[in-house]
Design an enzyme around this catalytic site. Structure first.
Site, mmCIF file in Angstrom:
data_model
loop_
_atom_site.group_PDB
_atom_site.id
_atom_site.type_symbol
_atom_site.label_atom_id
_atom_site.label_comp_id
_atom_site.label_asym_id
_atom_site.label_seq_id
_atom_site.Cartn_x
_atom_site.Cartn_y
_atom_site.Cartn_z
ATOM 1 C CB SER A 122 14.509 -7.624 -33.554
ATOM 2 O OG SER A 122 13.613 -8.573 -33.048
HETATM 3 N N1 SAH Z 1 14.801 -11.510 -28.213
HETATM 4 C C1 SAH Z 1 15.494 -12.316 -29.193
HETATM 5 C C2 SAH Z 1 14.768 -12.369 -30.525
HETATM 6 C C3 SAH Z 1 13.964 -13.518 -30.546
HETATM 7 S S1 SAH Z 1 13.126 -14.092 -31.976
HETATM 8 C C4 SAH Z 1 16.918 -11.863 -29.398
HETATM 9 O O1 SAH Z 1 17.320 -10.834 -28.841
HETATM 10 O O2 SAH Z 1 17.655 -12.551 -30.119
HETATM 11 C C5 SAH Z 1 11.755 -14.779 -31.100
HETATM 12 C C6 SAH Z 1 12.089 -15.909 -30.161
HETATM 13 O O3 SAH Z 1 10.900 -16.257 -29.484
HETATM 14 C C7 SAH Z 1 12.578 -17.170 -30.852
HETATM 15 O O4 SAH Z 1 13.797 -17.573 -30.293
HETATM 16 C C8 SAH Z 1 11.468 -18.166 -30.594
HETATM 17 O O5 SAH Z 1 11.943 -19.495 -30.453
HETATM 18 C C9 SAH Z 1 10.897 -17.655 -29.305
HETATM 19 N N2 SAH Z 1 9.513 -18.065 -29.047
HETATM 20 C C10 SAH Z 1 8.478 -18.178 -29.897
HETATM 21 N N3 SAH Z 1 7.375 -18.575 -29.267
HETATM 22 C C11 SAH Z 1 7.709 -18.719 -27.951
HETATM 23 C C12 SAH Z 1 6.991 -19.115 -26.775
HETATM 24 N N4 SAH Z 1 5.696 -19.446 -26.799
HETATM 25 N N5 SAH Z 1 7.657 -19.147 -25.615
HETATM 26 C C13 SAH Z 1 8.977 -18.828 -25.540
HETATM 27 N N6 SAH Z 1 9.707 -18.444 -26.609
HETATM 28 C C14 SAH Z 1 9.075 -18.392 -27.810
#
Ligand code: SAH
Length: 224
Positions: free
Chosen positions: A60
């Protein structure tokens, strides 16, 4: 402009857009965002933009990380759960603002890279695992704070159940490709839940279940 100068400029921008919590700003100042972005985007690490992190996922923009972190109101005594480890950047920022962070990611490759980065930065109060964030982390519940960094189609009830009394959850809610709302859920001491709308955001979806090829291999907690 050097990375250090770009970082100062970014922190000033964050302040101007309403991030006033000095603990949040100083955590952002102390965590090197360049360590969490792919080689090709190194020089853009301190721009206020979303960056790709692999597996079709994104880190993000700093303003959203800062806004969500501020909205969470975490402090050094708290046990916090993050859903969506991704690059590990949000986890690194939060690690400076809580006692222990638990973080769940559905892609093993992303989690392993994130764990490596956190170890290199000597961040030792983060415990991570591969799993489906919709389920939360029952063995470690209750949490004082929960942050969801992917967009849920509706408020994840399982996660609200894992919030302790007085707990706060910040979660983007809405359909993919549409505008989502950043929701803050506060659970009072008697278990009643209050919802606040903190404005528009855009996140990748919170997908249910694990990617096909690894669902059988998913193990328990590791790292930390
Ligand atoms: N917090 C992260 C941004 C993540 S983008 C950072 O600082 O980089 C969203 C993330 O959520 C992705 O890596 C995706 O794979 C994960 N995601 C999506 N659905 C999910 C689920 N049900 N359980 C765990 N992770 C999930």
């Amino acid at each position: 402009m050097s990375l250090a100068a770009r970082k100062i400029r970014l922190v000033m921008q964050l302040r101007q857009t309403g991030v006033v919590d000095t603990a949040v700003l100083s955590a952002i100042e102390r965590i090197p965002r360049e360590a969490f972005v792919p080689e090709a985007f190194q020089d853009r690490a301190y721009e206020n933009i979303t960056l790709p992190i692999g597996q079709g996922q994104t880190l993000s923009q700093p303003q959203v990380v800062a806004k969500m972190t501020q909205a969470l109101k975490a402090d050094r005594r708290m046990k916090v759960l993050e859903i969506g480890t991704g690059s590990g950047y949000q986890a690194a920022v939060l690690s400076r603002l809580c006692r222990r962070l638990y973080t769940i990611e559905r892609y093993r490759e992303l989690l392993q890279t994130a764990e490596k980065r956190l170890a290199e930065l000597r961040i030792h109060n983060v415990t991570s695992r591969v799993g489906d964030g919709w389920q939360g982390w029952r063995e470690q519940a209750p949490f004082q704070r929960i942050i969801v960094t992917a967009a849920a189609t509706s408020l994840p009830e399982r996660l609200i159940d894992q919030l302790g009394p007085g707990g706060i959850m910040v979660c983007p809610v809405g359909a993919e490709s549409r505008v989502q709302r950043l929701m803050r859920i506060t659970r009072d001491d008697s278990g009643n839940v209050q919802e606040e709308d903190l404005g528009e955001v855009r996140f990748v979806p919170l997908v249910a279940g694990l990617p096909q090829q690894q669902s059988r291999a998913a193990g328990g907690p590791h790292g930390g």
